[in-house]
Motif scaffolding. Structure first.
Motif, PDB file in Angstrom:
ATOM      1  N   GLU A  79     -25.235  63.323 -20.193  1.00 54.78           N
ATOM      2  CA  GLU A  79     -25.386  64.541 -21.254  1.00 54.78           C
ATOM      3  C   GLU A  79     -26.771  64.037 -21.999  1.00 54.78           C
ATOM      4  N   ASP A  81     -28.891  64.576 -25.412  1.00 52.89           N
ATOM      5  CA  ASP A  81     -28.613  64.874 -26.671  1.00 52.89           C
ATOM      6  C   ASP A  81     -30.061  65.619 -27.057  1.00 52.89           C
ATOM      7  N   ASP A  83     -30.470  66.962 -29.868  1.00 51.47           N
ATOM      8  CA  ASP A  83     -31.228  66.982 -31.152  1.00 51.47           C
ATOM      9  C   ASP A  83     -32.202  65.453 -31.207  1.00 51.47           C
ATOM     10  N   ARG A  84     -31.964  64.681 -30.126  1.00 52.61           N
ATOM     11  CA  ARG A  84     -32.939  63.409 -30.104  1.00 52.61           C
ATOM     12  C   ARG A  84     -33.744  63.625 -28.792  1.00 52.61           C
TER      13      ARG A  84
END
Length: 136
Positions: A79, A81, A83-84
């Motif tokens: 997966e 991320d 946000d990053r």
């Protein structure tokens, strides 16, 4: 009985549906897309799929859209991320600018692997790739 689903191989993908995933294939391609479906053989359906290629600190994307991947070709599934994702210090460039460098890197890697395979075969007794029941 439903409590056993997470412990089966394909059941562990339940939480990954509708999430942005990275899939690395046996041939080395790296695909980014939203996992929409899978089956008991880990065949995957990715939506909004792009293939990313890398060279140095640059990357480029090639749009594929809806992509069906046969499970036996999957090396890694992870997966992303969200946000990053944008924090990665890589610069996006045009695909046509990077493809020649990417092909050159792939050819160099293939040559190194052939030399390594030959050394392992001659000096260490390993079988060559594609031998002894490795065919499909």
């Amino acid at each position: 009985m439903d409590s056993l689903i997470p412990f089966t191989t394909s059941g562990s993908l339940v939480d990954c549906v509708d999430r942005k995933m990275l899939v690395i294939l046996r041939d080395g391609r790296k695909l980014h897309g939203v996992l929409r479906s899978y089956d008991q053989f880990a065949n995957l359906v990715l939506e909004d799929t792009v293939e990313r290629i890398y060279h140095g600190n640059a990357f480029a994307e090639n749009w594929h859209g809806l992509f069906l991947i046969r499970g036996e070709n999957v090396v890694l599934l992870g997966e992303i991320d969200l946000d990053r994702e944008d924090d990665v210090p890589l610069k996006q460039v045009d695909y046509n600018l990077l493809i020649s460098y990417h092909k050159q890197d792939a050819d160099t890697k293939k040559e190194r692997e052939e030399v390594k395979s030959q050394i392992l075969y001659e000096q260490k007794g390993f079988c060559k790739e594609g031998g002894e029941g490795d065919g499909y």
